[in-house]
Design an enzyme around this catalytic site. Structure first.
Site, short mmCIF file in Angstrom:
data_model
loop_
_atom_site.label_atom_id
_atom_site.label_comp_id
_atom_site.label_asym_id
_atom_site.label_seq_id
_atom_site.Cartn_x
_atom_site.Cartn_y
_atom_site.Cartn_z
N GLY C 149 8.84 0.10 0.17
CA GLY C 149 7.90 0.76 -0.78
C GLY C 149 7.86 1.93 -1.17
CB CYS C 150 6.24 3.83 -3.92
SG CYS C 150 4.36 3.01 -3.70
CE1 TYR C 151 0.83 6.62 -1.97
CE2 TYR C 151 0.47 4.48 -1.80
CZ TYR C 151 0.19 5.44 -2.46
OH TYR C 151 -1.05 5.59 -3.28
#
Lengths: 349, 349, 349, 349
Positions: C149-151
């Site tokens: 995921g991005c985070y």
């Protein structure tokens, strides 16, 4: 104290009505309806209003409750006021409709542009097009007001001084207009997402926008002849604001008019108007100068000293282009000072 | 009617003072100074104010004219109020300084952080740090007010209920703060250009921001012991707004406190505060909910039910973080109702 | 030439895959599916791609067509890859899933956070968490990749050098993260409208974001012990970008570490990594420096020379946080140079 | 390999040249000059380029070093290329000037619009106006290129098919253009601050913009007669992008032209142009569809089927409106494939 109802209060014109009315000393919101969010506190949907409406709840629309108000605002999609206005009017409640339902005088034309039958043609004769700068006296007596659209407000205020005096050619007018995204409303559409609209500019509905017949109707009335206009709206990456850039031509016999005379024409026309500001010659009004304010600023240019005039007009589409103008109409209808509750300066920066 | 002067009126806190005071019923701006733009109409620099200040001009600062005012606001870079405040105070004029000149009680610490000698240490004993939620009674009697900085306002309001009651560890507090670009002022700097700040986020002055000692001073006073904090400001692509995210730890002996008790602590602490809004438990306040409004909204979270609390606080840096708080101080000093002229709802959307 | 399929190509990670693959010399998109828009030209939905994909159409997902590809990307909501991956893998097609379906190793934990049963727990043993800086060798052999995921990408890259060396306390880590709006996807939601997100900042899902267990899993693996973190995401008014601000504490026995040693630790850890950039000590990376680029920039701060370190990390959530990282995985899987097609500089301004 | 110099590399056209050239396989930046920032690493000013130019430094302009390049780009304010071009040309170095210095063929007209004497009128005969779609063959042989301005590029590409075929009235053309803020450059001006330009729209330089004579010159050449145009630029809250909305009238004898014929005219005119995209009839091109891309997208409308055509054209002002077009010229001059290094798809979203 004017007791108010708002039908359809969850959209941007609804919350803007609430914001403006929160500091209006002579009016009070008694009821606000929403089919989708009935039972919800206004303060929960719009935390900006927590301090001003701690207890107000959205409720299901109820005919009797609304009819008990002195005035009901419709902040609804088109079609809703068609269905509900007649009963309210019969009950003696005034109606100020922010939607397009009663803006066009011709029910057939309305049907053509909105793609459905007009729901209340019998009310059209009593509907007043609520542009105070043109129809103040009729508004005073009106029981049903059609609040002008955002683009039509800016375009008409920019051009009626010239048209009323028959100074410009009534064909071939060009209205290149730019609007912030709030003009598209608060409904969940991909085209209104931040990632679809930020950092981009585009035209849309070229020659096909529903405000076209409204603009034509208003300008033609001012000119007392049929006006032909090309209207191209553009979506601009900002929340609020309309910038109208109008291109018009002086009639051949009027080309001796000096710039001073043109400027004076506008200043005289609007000298007693509390909600129109004619800026100095060759000013460039910014939309941010009217952010949150119920005012239209106008400036004139005559590039290359030709017969072509460029008129610039800016409004906040949610205020002078919708909810502020609605309150202005209410003030006139109830004999209040016209700017009551509408004296905010624009939020700049 | 309070007669007002504004020194240094061309920046964002200056124009915001003018906007707020335009609708203040008990105060009137008599003079506004600017060295760089003297002679210019306020309305020409800020067209948003054309309707409210049609004739007011920026003038060269003049001691006698300012001394004739009941109160003078300084909306200037640091150092200016140092130079001018003493004479105004001697003349009986009250001073409300929006700059950092009188915020730190220790002149030496001021010198360390601002890189120059303190210009008026003799005035420090009478300077009152103008956070009404903490020092209302002193403000009432004050003649010289240091209006708190924007970040310090948000951080202090978020934490003082916990510190006053000695519930949290006073070391290791983390303040991760996000500010809109108007916090950088209206000066022409490459770093504040649209193309340098839009569509981007960055931290800056990590551990070195000048608001650090002001925050520490205020929190330590609330705690009655030295507080240690890490303060990281971030530049955010929006005009107005501060979002403070505070991370604190309950002391070991306080970990039995329930969420309800914590929420009640805040609600009780601020129940009579007109400019602080404690939102429901686990709310996420948006900066837009306070845009243009003189209010701080606060919400509490306790993720994973541990000893770590997350306190969120939002203000408009130009209003509760600067000019609105300045007017709030003025109201208190002159015995006016504290929110006079400050009741605007946030502009949303 | 690697023949590619994309399932669910109408969202932002889908169009970003298309943009990146358009200039990839060794890969070609053969099929892109969309249930909602099958039959539509990619070029009609995304005019930015008119020159690069003049003929490619969205089609209904078809098992045989997808199975004929060498690799299929899933750019879908969670749950879809669960349903389709097994058949593709059986057919010998590699799967790179950009959704969350295979990121958590524990199917039960997945179910708790996603509120539904895990649809393909039997595939978990072969799923590789595709963070090349940690798992390059496994990726090389993998047939099923879960793209981080991005985070989690930003947080892990910022912290693993410290955790791998056991320099910091593994409890009490704080991750204050800020994301652009594209992280919310392209679905029509009121909360993602321009008028709801522009000119505002807010926290959301405090302590409850679905990336929490993914972050914890990755950090715990690096630390070889359970890591405790508080993760607070914030919505920021920009299209692209994640800015992670991490607060960690050196273990008591590590506080003699110098700033130079800490900086060197990061530089050494990432010296051969093509997609991680360690900036000079006390830099403040801007998200715009990675806009459109497949890179994570990291910088270290130690405010007040205490035991608290602040690590800053920025990525473009759609590139290194999604589609770019997916292509990076593909390159590794097919033995291509890892940055092939990923060498764009960030678009600045 | 073409060895390149860039004079004045710290502005937005300079950094954009660097971005584009970073992935150009046949060209290499050998020297980049800046008087104000000599000695600074490019990577320190523009972290987005850290991976691509780790060692390149801004240097003081030095005649010999520049003359050793095959080609020198000027990314400077007007006047600089006047002073330096002659020596470079004498040394055999080609010059591609992104400023306005050599765009107007008439030195006197240049002086009138730029308010200073033309510094190199003797070079005008050899200067080629670098719009490849009009002057490709001259560019191939040129040694001194004047890269067209941003507005002129969009307006000319939108109108030359109609003017070349003499289909429209050459007087009374209206060009309502909207530009992102990067068009104002990277200099520190209050008017370009985030807080002055975000969330607002305004016209500026109505009828007085310096691109007016350049547009007139180009259109008149295409029409082979004097063209009269009203050009109104507007500042739009976005970083990149120009949206030109052109209003033109078919000559009376051409009004029988069908929409299909008009569309075909444009498609035929640009069918072999790699950097012009004619979109389907009645499309509304968005500026974001060309963000970062060297392409002009054009679409045609004929509202109300009258004699009035609306032509819409969008470019990225920093790419097809400046640096990309400069590289396109370089490619042509050196016999490279014209789109080399210019094949990026627009960054959307």
């Amino acid at each position: 104290m004017v007791n108010l109802g708002i039908v359809g209060g969850t959209g941007y014109t609804g919350v803007e009505l609430l914001r403006l009315l929160a500091s209006h000393p002579e009016a009070k919101v008694k009821v606000i309806t929403s089919r989708s969010d009935s039972g919800m506190l206004v303060a929960d949907m719009y935390p900006s209003l927590r301090d001003h409406y701690p207890d107000l709840c959205f409720t299901e629309p109820d005919a009797a409750t609304l009819a008990a108000c002195d005035l009901v605002f419709f902040a609804t999609p088109h079609g809703v006021a068609h269905a509900l206005a007649a009963d309210l009017l019969s009950a003696g409640t005034r109606v100020v409709d922010l939607s397009a339902d009663f803006r066009l005088r011709d029910a057939d034309e309305w049907s053509r542009w909105y793609g459905q039958p007009h729901g209340a043609p019998e009310l059209l004769p009593q509907a007043v097009y609520g542009l105070p700068e043109v129809a103040r006296e009729e508004i005073r007596e009106a029981r049903l007001i059609a609040v002008p659209g955002c683009y039509p407000t800016a375009v008409q205020l920019a051009l009626i001084p010239l048209l009323e005096k028959k100074l410009i050619t009534t064909q071939g007018i060009i209205a290149d207009c730019k609007s912030g995204v709030s003009g598209a409303g608060r409904s969940a559409k991909v085209g209104s997402l931040y990632c679809e609209t930020s950092e981009s500019m585009k035209a849309y509905s070229v020659g096909k926008h529903r405000h076209h017949p409204e603009i034509t109707q208003g300008l033609s009335q001012a000119a007392q002849e049929a006006v032909g206009i090309t209207f191209v709206p553009h979506l601009t990456p900002m929340i609020r604001g309309i910038h109208a850039t109008l291109y018009v031509r002086l009639k051949p016999e009027q080309q001796q008019l000096t710039n001073e005379e043109l400027q004076e024409l506008f200043e005289t026309r609007y000298q007693n108007e509390p909600c129109v500001d004619v800026m100095p010659w060759e000013s460039c009004p910014e939309t941010r100068s009217v952010k949150g304010a119920n005012i239209c600023r106008i400036a004139l240019h005559r590039p290359h000293d030709s017969d072509l005039l460029v008129v610039l007009a800016v409004i906040d589409n949610l205020v002078k282009g919708a909810s502020g103008q609605a309150v202005q109409n209410m003030n006139i209808m109830f004999g209040l000072e016209e700017s009551t509750g509408l004296k905010f300066a624009g939020l700049l920066p």
